[in-house]
Write an enzyme that holds these catalytic residues in place. Structure first.
Site, PDB file in Angstrom:
ATOM      1  N   TRP A   1       1.979   3.035   4.756  1.00  0.00           N
ATOM      2  CA  TRP A   1       1.357   4.157   5.456  1.00  0.00           C
ATOM      3  C   TRP A   1       2.410   4.956   6.205  1.00  0.00           C
ATOM      4  O   TRP A   1       2.420   6.185   6.186  1.00  0.00           O
ATOM      5  CB  TRP A   1       0.242   3.680   6.398  1.00  0.00           C
ATOM      6  CG  TRP A   1      -1.077   3.621   5.672  1.00  0.00           C
ATOM      7  CD1 TRP A   1      -1.628   2.518   5.093  1.00  0.00           C
ATOM      8  CD2 TRP A   1      -1.955   4.722   5.409  1.00  0.00           C
ATOM      9  NE1 TRP A   1      -2.811   2.864   4.491  1.00  0.00           N
ATOM     10  CE2 TRP A   1      -3.046   4.209   4.666  1.00  0.00           C
ATOM     11  CE3 TRP A   1      -1.946   6.075   5.719  1.00  0.00           C
ATOM     12  CZ2 TRP A   1      -4.105   5.010   4.237  1.00  0.00           C
ATOM     13  CZ3 TRP A   1      -2.998   6.881   5.288  1.00  0.00           C
ATOM     14  CH2 TRP A   1      -4.062   6.350   4.556  1.00  0.00           C
TER      15      TRP A   1
ATOM     16  N   ASN B   1      -1.211   2.289  -7.055  1.00  0.00           N
ATOM     17  CA  ASN B   1      -0.196   2.668  -6.066  1.00  0.00           C
ATOM     18  C   ASN B   1      -0.005   4.183  -5.931  1.00  0.00           C
ATOM     19  O   ASN B   1       0.049   4.711  -4.821  1.00  0.00           O
ATOM     20  CB  ASN B   1       1.138   2.011  -6.421  1.00  0.00           C
ATOM     21  CG  ASN B   1       2.239   2.435  -5.476  1.00  0.00           C
ATOM     22  OD1 ASN B   1       2.143   2.225  -4.269  1.00  0.00           O
ATOM     23  ND2 ASN B   1       3.263   3.077  -6.006  1.00  0.00           N
TER      24      ASN B   1
ATOM     25  N   TRP C   1      10.266  -4.044  -2.919  1.00  0.00           N
ATOM     26  CA  TRP C   1       9.631  -3.244  -1.861  1.00  0.00           C
ATOM     27  C   TRP C   1       8.794  -4.128  -0.937  1.00  0.00           C
ATOM     28  O   TRP C   1       8.691  -3.888   0.258  1.00  0.00           O
ATOM     29  CB  TRP C   1       8.750  -2.130  -2.451  1.00  0.00           C
ATOM     30  CG  TRP C   1       9.540  -0.898  -2.732  1.00  0.00           C
ATOM     31  CD1 TRP C   1      10.062  -0.512  -3.936  1.00  0.00           C
ATOM     32  CD2 TRP C   1       9.913   0.132  -1.788  1.00  0.00           C
ATOM     33  NE1 TRP C   1      10.737   0.679  -3.786  1.00  0.00           N
ATOM     34  CE2 TRP C   1      10.655   1.100  -2.485  1.00  0.00           C
ATOM     35  CE3 TRP C   1       9.698   0.316  -0.415  1.00  0.00           C
ATOM     36  CZ2 TRP C   1      11.180   2.238  -1.867  1.00  0.00           C
ATOM     37  CZ3 TRP C   1      10.211   1.448   0.202  1.00  0.00           C
ATOM     38  CH2 TRP C   1      10.947   2.395  -0.514  1.00  0.00           C
TER      39      TRP C   1
ATOM     40  N   GLU D   1       9.957  -3.489  -7.475  1.00  0.00           N
ATOM     41  CA  GLU D   1       8.695  -3.333  -6.719  1.00  0.00           C
ATOM     42  C   GLU D   1       8.428  -4.586  -5.890  1.00  0.00           C
ATOM     43  O   GLU D   1       7.965  -4.510  -4.750  1.00  0.00           O
ATOM     44  CB  GLU D   1       7.518  -3.048  -7.653  1.00  0.00           C
ATOM     45  CG  GLU D   1       7.646  -1.734  -8.417  1.00  0.00           C
ATOM     46  CD  GLU D   1       7.787  -0.503  -7.526  1.00  0.00           C
ATOM     47  OE1 GLU D   1       7.204  -0.473  -6.427  1.00  0.00           O
ATOM     48  OE2 GLU D   1       8.508   0.427  -7.924  1.00  0.00           O
TER      49      GLU D   1
ATOM     50  N   TRP E   1      -1.920   8.285  10.765  1.00  0.00           N
ATOM     51  CA  TRP E   1      -1.810   7.267   9.722  1.00  0.00           C
ATOM     52  C   TRP E   1      -2.466   5.942  10.116  1.00  0.00           C
ATOM     53  O   TRP E   1      -2.922   5.186   9.259  1.00  0.00           O
ATOM     54  CB  TRP E   1      -0.338   7.042   9.335  1.00  0.00           C
ATOM     55  CG  TRP E   1       0.557   6.545  10.442  1.00  0.00           C
ATOM     56  CD1 TRP E   1       1.361   7.289  11.250  1.00  0.00           C
ATOM     57  CD2 TRP E   1       0.743   5.178  10.873  1.00  0.00           C
ATOM     58  NE1 TRP E   1       2.033   6.483  12.153  1.00  0.00           N
ATOM     59  CE2 TRP E   1       1.685   5.192  11.939  1.00  0.00           C
ATOM     60  CE3 TRP E   1       0.224   3.960  10.458  1.00  0.00           C
ATOM     61  CZ2 TRP E   1       2.091   4.022  12.599  1.00  0.00           C
ATOM     62  CZ3 TRP E   1       0.624   2.799  11.106  1.00  0.00           C
ATOM     63  CH2 TRP E   1       1.545   2.836  12.171  1.00  0.00           C
TER      64      TRP E   1
ATOM     65  N   TRP F   1      -1.146  14.797  15.994  1.00  0.00           N
ATOM     66  CA  TRP F   1      -2.293  14.407  15.160  1.00  0.00           C
ATOM     67  C   TRP F   1      -3.565  15.062  15.695  1.00  0.00           C
ATOM     68  O   TRP F   1      -3.717  15.231  16.916  1.00  0.00           O
ATOM     69  CB  TRP F   1      -2.487  12.878  15.173  1.00  0.00           C
ATOM     70  CG  TRP F   1      -1.309  12.108  14.674  1.00  0.00           C
ATOM     71  CD1 TRP F   1      -0.506  11.276  15.397  1.00  0.00           C
ATOM     72  CD2 TRP F   1      -0.781  12.092  13.345  1.00  0.00           C
ATOM     73  NE1 TRP F   1       0.485  10.742  14.610  1.00  0.00           N
ATOM     74  CE2 TRP F   1       0.336  11.223  13.339  1.00  0.00           C
ATOM     75  CE3 TRP F   1      -1.140  12.725  12.154  1.00  0.00           C
ATOM     76  CZ2 TRP F   1       1.095  10.974  12.203  1.00  0.00           C
ATOM     77  CZ3 TRP F   1      -0.383  12.479  11.013  1.00  0.00           C
ATOM     78  CH2 TRP F   1       0.712  11.620  11.046  1.00  0.00           C
TER      79      TRP F   1
END
Ligand SMILES: Cc1cc2nc3c(=O)[nH]c(=O)nc-3n(C[C@H](O)[C@H](O)[C@H](O)COP(=O)(O)OP(=O)(O)OC[C@H]3O[C@@H](n4cnc5c(N)ncnc54)[C@H](O)[C@@H]3O)c2cc1C
Length: 459
Positions: free
Chosen positions: A387, A346, A282, A279, A364, A310
């Site tokens: 995102w 998360n 990430w 993690e 987003w 969108w």
């Protein structure tokens, strides 16, 4: 002749332990001015959101105390770095300027400043301090950046072991100049804390900004959370570290986390170590994406998504999402946790982002901005990259057809409802709203909208 003073310019590294720029300045000898600059003027600077401003106030206050204990003061200035730093160099007759690197658009500001100060005869050095692996060192065999996390992290783990953390300097020779944090006037004039209304009570309850708080959080996690980390997807238990804001502001370096995780651990914690470190991986991956595309907060990583249809957000629907009144309990719990404490679990972040971008077809970028304003860990790399990951437009994104079903997710990860009831106590009462969107029908509509992207890619 006495050594001229040095400037240590702190940015996202508000700590004295494992701070290579600070250590270099102390080792050079002479007086050291430790500077924090509130720079909202340089090209590429993104003003902090409300929750981050709150955090910054606490973090600078804590840092000023740590520095004072070692003999130095924290100097505060505001304005564009390209103007303020050369002026400060002249004011104190500095001979050297040190900083730790950053990786987004602002690195151009740093590069220009470095060139200019060096041309003036100063010693200028930048250091790697907030990532375990410098982004340009982790590349594919062909020398390109990785687009997929798993091979990226595998390459990191095969690279040289991250360096050991540096100790805090035992003492620092300070230099008194105007605008120190301890007199408080400059810091107060930045008005980082909310006043009318003061919405920060939940933040004060949940967090202790500053590096002592960060180290305490790390120890608490290693003893209590890491043995439970295999249950990290359950928002109702405290199985994750909550180190994210401390890492965001650099009150703790990833090197300190890495070293602690290599130290003594209980057997149950050892079993969870690789997952936890991945993690942290990430975070490194997000910074690698940012490094190669500094515009990730505004532009799709996958350009075929530029064609995505969108929908213009209905203000009432957006408001319902922001304030946690969508009528979908797990989403509302997450959005209220965010508003109250400046942080969200998360898995719930993924679910609320999926609802916004897929079921509601809202861009987003609108979600990213809300998070930017309300998260204490709002991070220029991880927020935008995550995102885009959820929306499907990012590097190594979740496949677009993966639309999280918040009802099934709640049954799976919050089976006894602990998390939902904690944040949405009126859940079973008539006061609780009906869902603002039909999950099944909106999922079908989202998949139809995605056909536009696929068609654009073919064409
Ligand atoms: C839509 C969305 C927005 C997000 N925005 C941010 C953000 O602005 N800032 C931020 O730090 N994280 C962000 N994340 C990633 C992740 O949710 C948080 O890092 C994590 O929840 C922080 O809690 P923790 O410290 O307890 O995590 P732990 O599970 O204890 O993880 C340890 C550390 O690893 C890093 N990390 C963990 N997961 C991720 C991830 N998926 N991506 C990048 N780094 C990660 C964080 O620094 C974290 O503190 C976002 C995720 C989503 C889905």
């Amino acid at each position: 002749m006495a050594t001229s003073p040095s400037i240590v310019w702190l940015r996202d590294d508000l700590r004295i332990v494992d701070n290579p720029a600070l250590t270099a300045a102390v080792e050079r000898g002479g007086a050291v001015v430790v500077l924090f600059l509130l720079d909202e003027q340089s090209p590429g600077a993104r003003p902090l959101g409300g929750a981050s401003r709150w955090w910054l106030h606490g973090s600078l206050t804590a840092l000023a105390t740590e520095l004072a204990d070692r003999g130095a003061q924290l100097a505060l200035r505001s304005g564009a770095a390209g103007t303020v730093i050369p002026a400060l160099v002249d004011e104190i007759g500095a001979g050297a300027v040190y900083w730790n690197r950053r990786y987004g658009a602002l690195r151009e500001v740093d590069a220009a400043l470095k060139q200019r100060l060096r041309a003036d005869g100063l010693e200028v050095q930048s250091f790697g301090a907030s990532l375990l692996f410098e982004p340009w060192t982790i590349t594919t065999g062909a020398g390109d950046p990785y687009r997929v996390f798993t091979p990226f992290w595998r390459a990191c783990l095969a690279a040289d072991e991250p360096r050991a953390p540096l100790p805090a300097p035992a003492s620092i020779t300070g230099l008194a100049i105007d605008g120190t944090a301890l007199d408080g006037t400059t810091l107060e004039s930045w008005s980082l804390l909310p006043t009318r209304p003061d919405w920060a009570a939940g933040l004060r309850e949940a967090w202790t900004p500053g590096e002592a708080g960060a180290r305490a959080r790390l120890e608490h996690f290693v003893e209590n959370g890491l043995p439970l980390y295999h249950r990290r997807d359950e928002p109702g238990i405290e199985a994750t570290s909550r180190l994210s804001p401390h890492l965001r502001f650099g009150e703790l370096s990833p090197h300190q986390v890495w070293a602690r995780l290599r130290g003594p651990l209980a057997p149950a914690a050892i079993a969870n170590r690789p997952k936890f470190l991945s993690e942290i991986g990430w975070r490194e991956f997000s910074y690698s994406i940012l490094f190669h595309q500094p515009t990730i907060a505004t532009e799709n990583v996958r350009r075929d998504f530029d064609a995505f249809p969108w929908q213009a957000p209905d203000p009432a629907v957006l408001e319902a999402w922001q304030s946690g009144r969508t009528g979908i309990p797990l989403v509302d719990a997450g959005m209220r946790q965010l508003w109250h404490s400046g942080w969200m679990h998360n898995r719930v972040r993924m679910i609320v982002a999926s609802l916004l971008t897929k079921n509601l077809l809202i861009d987003w970028r609108i979600g990213e901005e809300w998070f930017w304003d309300t998260l204490v860990d709002a991070d220029e790399a991880s927020n935008a990259a995550s995102w885009q990951w959820v929306a499907g437009s990012g590097a190594d994104a979740a496949p677009y057809f993966r639309v999280f079903n918040p009802v099934l997710q709640a049954e799976r990860f919050d089976p006894d409802g602990t998390y939902r009831r904690r944040w949405v106590p009126e859940l079973d009462s008539p006061a609780y709203p009906r869902p603002i969107v039909d999950l099944a029908a909106s999922r079908t509509a989202a998949l139809a909208a995605y056909e536009v992207v696929k068609a654009a890619k073919r064409g």
